[in-house]
Enzyme design. Structure first.
Site, PDB file in Angstrom:
ATOM      1  N   THR A  13       0.833  -1.214   0.000  1.00 13.65           N
ATOM      2  CA  THR A  13       0.000   0.000   0.000  1.00 13.65           C
ATOM      3  C   THR A  13       0.863   1.257   0.000  1.00 13.65           C
ATOM      4  OG1 THR A  13      -1.655  -1.220   1.272  1.00 13.65           O
ATOM      5  CG2 THR A  13      -1.848   1.173   1.273  1.00 13.65           C
ATOM      6  N   ARG A  45       8.113  -9.377  -2.175  1.00 11.43           N
ATOM      7  CA  ARG A  45       8.302 -10.836  -2.115  1.00 11.43           C
ATOM      8  C   ARG A  45       7.892 -11.489  -3.430  1.00 11.43           C
ATOM      9  NH1 ARG A  45       5.091 -11.763   3.409  1.00 11.43           N
ATOM     10  NH2 ARG A  45       3.683 -10.460   2.205  1.00 11.43           N
ATOM     11  N   LYS A 105       6.156   2.020  12.571  1.00 11.74           N
ATOM     12  CA  LYS A 105       6.091   2.434  13.985  1.00 11.74           C
ATOM     13  C   LYS A 105       6.460   1.321  14.936  1.00 11.74           C
ATOM     14  CE  LYS A 105       2.275   1.450  11.867  1.00 11.74           C
ATOM     15  NZ  LYS A 105       1.130   1.982  11.161  1.00 11.74           N
ATOM     16  N   GLU A 129       8.347  10.192   9.767  1.00 17.12           N
ATOM     17  CA  GLU A 129       7.092  10.958   9.865  1.00 17.12           C
ATOM     18  C   GLU A 129       5.856  10.089   9.611  1.00 17.12           C
ATOM     19  OE1 GLU A 129       6.565  14.682  10.435  1.00 17.12           O
ATOM     20  OE2 GLU A 129       4.834  13.470  10.936  1.00 17.12           O
ATOM     21  N   GLY A 134      -0.261   8.640   9.936  1.00 17.77           N
ATOM     22  CA  GLY A 134      -0.298   8.671   8.467  1.00 17.77           C
ATOM     23  C   GLY A 134       0.198   9.970   7.868  1.00 17.77           C
ATOM     24  N   GLY A 187      -6.755  -1.292   2.823  1.00 21.05           N
ATOM     25  CA  GLY A 187      -5.317  -1.119   3.047  1.00 21.05           C
ATOM     26  C   GLY A 187      -4.984  -0.337   4.309  1.00 21.05           C
ATOM     27  N   GLU A 190      -3.110  -3.153   9.774  1.00 22.72           N
ATOM     28  CA  GLU A 190      -1.765  -3.738   9.814  1.00 22.72           C
ATOM     29  C   GLU A 190      -1.817  -5.160   9.262  1.00 22.72           C
ATOM     30  OE1 GLU A 190       1.109  -1.973  10.893  1.00 22.72           O
ATOM     31  OE2 GLU A 190      -0.461  -0.522  10.512  1.00 22.72           O
ATOM     32  N   ASP A 201      -0.858  -0.972  17.843  1.00 24.12           N
ATOM     33  CA  ASP A 201      -0.371   0.000  16.857  1.00 24.12           C
ATOM     34  C   ASP A 201      -0.423   1.429  17.431  1.00 24.12           C
ATOM     35  OD1 ASP A 201       0.235   0.764  13.918  1.00 24.12           O
ATOM     36  OD2 ASP A 201      -1.562   1.919  14.372  1.00 24.12           O
ATOM     37  N   LYS A 205       2.759   4.108  18.264  1.00 23.07           N
ATOM     38  CA  LYS A 205       2.814   5.522  17.850  1.00 23.07           C
ATOM     39  C   LYS A 205       2.914   6.437  19.068  1.00 23.07           C
ATOM     40  CE  LYS A 205       0.061   4.475  13.761  1.00 23.07           C
ATOM     41  NZ  LYS A 205      -1.319   4.227  13.307  1.00 23.07           N
TER      42      LYS A 205
HETATM   43  P1  NDP Z   1       1.817  -4.018   2.800  1.00 24.37           P
HETATM   44  O1  NDP Z   1       1.553  -5.295   3.461  1.00 24.37           O
HETATM   45  O2  NDP Z   1       0.781  -3.478   1.884  1.00 24.37           O
HETATM   46  O3  NDP Z   1       3.191  -4.083   1.997  1.00 24.37           O
HETATM   47  C1  NDP Z   1       4.330  -4.692   2.509  1.00 24.37           C
HETATM   48  C2  NDP Z   1       5.336  -4.898   1.396  1.00 24.37           C
HETATM   49  O4  NDP Z   1       6.501  -5.528   1.923  1.00 24.37           O
HETATM   50  C3  NDP Z   1       4.842  -5.796   0.265  1.00 24.37           C
HETATM   51  O5  NDP Z   1       5.322  -5.351  -0.967  1.00 24.37           O
HETATM   52  C4  NDP Z   1       5.447  -7.174   0.598  1.00 24.37           C
HETATM   53  O6  NDP Z   1       5.716  -7.942  -0.567  1.00 24.37           O
HETATM   54  C5  NDP Z   1       6.741  -6.794   1.285  1.00 24.37           C
HETATM   55  N1  NDP Z   1       7.094  -7.724   2.363  1.00 24.37           N
HETATM   56  C6  NDP Z   1       6.291  -8.166   3.340  1.00 24.37           C
HETATM   57  N2  NDP Z   1       6.962  -9.000   4.167  1.00 24.37           N
HETATM   58  C7  NDP Z   1       8.213  -9.095   3.676  1.00 24.37           C
HETATM   59  C8  NDP Z   1       9.369  -9.792   4.083  1.00 24.37           C
HETATM   60  N3  NDP Z   1       9.358 -10.595   5.162  1.00 24.37           N
HETATM   61  N4  NDP Z   1      10.495  -9.657   3.349  1.00 24.37           N
HETATM   62  C9  NDP Z   1      10.504  -8.857   2.271  1.00 24.37           C
HETATM   63  N5  NDP Z   1       9.441  -8.153   1.834  1.00 24.37           N
HETATM   64  C10 NDP Z   1       8.293  -8.264   2.535  1.00 24.37           C
HETATM   65  O7  NDP Z   1       2.114  -2.964   3.966  1.00 24.37           O
HETATM   66  P2  NDP Z   1       1.803  -1.413   3.983  1.00 24.37           P
HETATM   67  O8  NDP Z   1       2.287  -0.773   2.757  1.00 24.37           O
HETATM   68  O9  NDP Z   1       0.392  -1.203   4.392  1.00 24.37           O
HETATM   69  O10 NDP Z   1       2.680  -0.950   5.234  1.00 24.37           O
HETATM   70  C11 NDP Z   1       4.073  -0.748   5.132  1.00 24.37           C
HETATM   71  C12 NDP Z   1       4.556  -0.046   6.396  1.00 24.37           C
HETATM   72  O11 NDP Z   1       3.903   1.221   6.496  1.00 24.37           O
HETATM   73  C13 NDP Z   1       4.219  -0.771   7.693  1.00 24.37           C
HETATM   74  O12 NDP Z   1       5.234  -0.550   8.624  1.00 24.37           O
HETATM   75  C14 NDP Z   1       2.940  -0.097   8.142  1.00 24.37           C
HETATM   76  O13 NDP Z   1       2.736  -0.183   9.531  1.00 24.37           O
HETATM   77  C15 NDP Z   1       3.247   1.322   7.740  1.00 24.37           C
HETATM   78  N6  NDP Z   1       2.090   2.180   7.571  1.00 24.37           N
HETATM   79  C16 NDP Z   1       1.048   1.758   6.795  1.00 24.37           C
HETATM   80  C17 NDP Z   1      -0.019   2.596   6.580  1.00 24.37           C
HETATM   81  C18 NDP Z   1      -1.179   2.193   5.736  1.00 24.37           C
HETATM   82  O14 NDP Z   1      -2.161   2.961   5.633  1.00 24.37           O
HETATM   83  N7  NDP Z   1      -1.149   1.026   5.104  1.00 24.37           N
HETATM   84  C19 NDP Z   1      -0.079   3.954   7.173  1.00 24.37           C
HETATM   85  C20 NDP Z   1       1.109   4.303   7.945  1.00 24.37           C
HETATM   86  C21 NDP Z   1       2.140   3.432   8.135  1.00 24.37           C
HETATM   87  P3  NDP Z   1       4.507  -8.523  -1.460  1.00 24.37           P
HETATM   88  O15 NDP Z   1       3.780  -7.321  -1.983  1.00 24.37           O
HETATM   89  O16 NDP Z   1       5.156  -9.272  -2.563  1.00 24.37           O
HETATM   90  O17 NDP Z   1       3.668  -9.334  -0.539  1.00 24.37           O
HETATM   91  N1  HSE Z   2      -2.991   0.348  10.614  1.00 22.49           N
HETATM   92  C1  HSE Z   2      -2.701   1.726  10.831  1.00 22.49           C
HETATM   93  C2  HSE Z   2      -3.977   2.461  11.164  1.00 22.49           C
HETATM   94  C3  HSE Z   2      -2.056   2.308   9.609  1.00 22.49           C
HETATM   95  O1  HSE Z   2      -5.053   1.927  10.938  1.00 22.49           O
HETATM   96  O2  HSE Z   2      -3.893   3.575  11.678  1.00 22.49           O
HETATM   97  C4  HSE Z   2      -1.538   3.704   9.824  1.00 22.49           C
HETATM   98  O3  HSE Z   2      -0.471   3.732  10.696  1.00 22.49           O
END
Ligand code: NDP
Ligand code: HSE
Length: 440
Positions: A13, A45, A105, A129, A134, A187, A190, A201, A205
């Site tokens: 995401t 992955r 976080k 940040e 977010g 999306g 977590e 979570d 934060k």
């Molecule tokens: P996703 O699950 O959508 O994406 C994770 C990515 O990392 C994917 O591309 C996945 O590969 C890859 N991945 C997962 N596990 C492994 C591993 N063990 N080794 C290598 N690659 C790996 O997560 P998000 O984008 O939602 O979140 C990413 C970070 O941002 C997290 O720390 C989350 O807490 C933080 N965050 C998320 C927010 C949100 O709104 N989603 C908001 C704020 C922070 P593949 O795609 O091939 O599975």
């Molecule tokens: N899972 C988190 C939330 C993503 O819902 O706030 C943003 O950090």
């Protein structure tokens, strides 16, 4: 000037959101940063998965360690999430002299002290940040905009998923599980959604915000954490009748005895702006002694709001690449050798008001027994609501709002009330905060 070359770990995401924002606003961002930002490598992955972002011109790899070992990459953006391999990747990137940006976080709250020490030693930056609230620039605001203040307290809705669930339960009477499934599909949640609904979570934060607010080390293990899964639709409705909203609140407050660090469902007066922050939106209210209360509001999760914070960090890093490391803004706002050892207060010593819901046999003297117990423990009542028994039952729900009292006394009162023969089942307790300027 040559572009700054970055590598992105994770194309989920936030990873894809970041690529989209950089692709769309690249020119504008370069005008701000002073240099073009070029993504040279990214990892996921499953390299066969179709991604909702343009990856042409980016070398895609399955092994993220290739990126942190790539000499061409100057800045590593960690968007995988979780503790490991994120911790190993970030530490190796730092050891290789790369600046790091992360939205993780969990990683910062639990391993941040180690990561910042390593970065300090190596003279590189770690920016985070996007890890809190977010798209809201809360880290920058607290670390830079409020440096003239002694921060007294902060309270925030900092988990979008749980706020989305509580809002949908209240406004549409929707079922907990169905709303959580929707948050996952959008999306917001977590990888393990228990982190959202169990308050973990938000506590990650809060740990980060408290360190920046009070100049203390990151102390996630000391946080008191309670999730939203025990909140019933009846509680939401009774709270409304009494003029309150239930929000999952993260609170850090400086007191004479130490710092309160707590995440739990909380009744807030409906008239407060924070009580009207709905859906996936987040808000953080910070009280500084000079500025008074400051409120920041915005999208707490989602691809592009989070990417907005990731890209802001990228611009910050690019702007300060040539700055002497000793002149950069400290990771946790205070100089690392000037952190304070203020203790974190155990929950038993925290003082709040309470909402209590209990079920009593519909017979005379029950209320007198309850109020005697509360009175004996110095707990004064603000309001009592007694509802009709359900059809064919002789058990009545009683709702009590109390004034402020230390948690230890409330624990004792609840235990004594539950022992009364006229009380059926356990007493439900939700903490209540008025969120007024002086925290009274
Ligand atoms: P996703 O699950 O959508 O994406 C994770 C990515 O990392 C994917 O591309 C996945 O590969 C890859 N991945 C997962 N596990 C492994 C591993 N063990 N080794 C290598 N690659 C790996 O997560 P998000 O984008 O939602 O979140 C990413 C970070 O941002 C997290 O720390 C989350 O807490 C933080 N965050 C998320 C927010 C949100 O709104 N989603 C908001 C704020 C922070 P593949 O795609 O091939 O599975
Ligand atoms: N899972 C988190 C939330 C993503 O819902 O706030 C943003 O950090």
């Amino acid at each position: 000037m040559k572009p700054v070359k970055i590598g992105i770990l994770g194309l989920g995401t936030v990873g894809c959101g970041t690529i989209n924002v950089l692709a769309r606003n690249g020119q504008e961002i370069a005008r701000r940063a002073g240099r073009e930002i070029k993504i040279v490598q990214a990892s996921a992955r499953d390299l066969k998965k179709k991604r909702p972002c343009p990856t042409e011109g980016i070398r895609l790899v399955a092994d993220p360690f290739e990126i942190v070992r790539n000499a061409e990459v100057e800045v590593v953006v960690e968007l995988i999430g979780g503790y490991d391999p994120a911790r190993s990747l970030v530490l190796e990137a730092i050891a290789n002299g790369k600046h790091v940006i992360t939205a993780n976080k969990a990683l910062i709250a639990v391993h941040g002290n180690e990561i910042f020490a390593a970065a300090q030693k190596r003279g590189v930056m770690v920016a985070f940040e996007a890890a809190v609230a977010g798209g809201i620039p809360i880290i920058k605001t607290m670390r830079e905009g409020l440096t003239g203040n002694r921060i007294e307290w902060l309270a925030g809705i900092i988990n979008g998923t749980s706020n989305f669930i509580l809002t949908e339960m209240r406004d549409r009477g929707r079922d907990f599980a169905a709303v959580l499934a929707e948050a996952q599909r959008l999306g917001y949640a977590e990888a393990d959604p228990a982190f959202d609904v169990d308050g973990i979570d938000a506590a990650h934060k809060l740990t980060i915000l408290a360190a920046i607010a009070f100049g203390i080390p990151l102390q996630f293990k000391q946080a008191y954490i309670e999730g939203i899964s025990r909140i019933t639709r009846a509680d939401v409705q009774y709270a409304e009748e009494l003029g309150y909203r239930i929000k999952q609140l993260a609170i850090a407050r400086r007191t004479d005895g130490g710092v309160e660090l707590r995440v739990h469902p909380t009744l807030i007066p409906q008239r407060r702006i924070v009580a009207n922050v709905d859906g996936v939106m987040n808000a953080v209210l910070v009280k500084g002694d000079a500025v008074g209360p400051v409120l920041l509001y915005g999208a707490g999760a989602g691809a592009e709001p989070t990417a907005s914070a990731v890209v802001a960090d990228l611009v910050d890093v690019v702007r300060t690449l040539t700055v002497d490391p000793t002149n950069r803004v400290p990771h946790l706002a205070f100089q690392p050798d000037a952190l304070s050892d203020l203790p974190i207060l155990p929950m038993e010593r925290v003082e709040t008001s309470y909402y209590l819901r209990l079920h009593a046999l519909d017979r005379p003297g029950v209320l007198a027994d309850i109020t005697r117990i509360l009175g004996d423990l110095g707990i004064s009542i603000e309001a009592i609501l007694q509802k009709e028994p359900a059809e064919g039952e002789n058990v009545v729900p009683i709702i009590i709002l109390t004034h402020r009292v230390v948690e230890r006394n409330m624990n004792e009162a609840i235990s004594r009330i539950e022992q009364l023969a006229s009380i059926k089942g356990s007493v439900a307790r939700i903490r209540l905060e008025h969120l007024n300027r002086d925290w009274k």
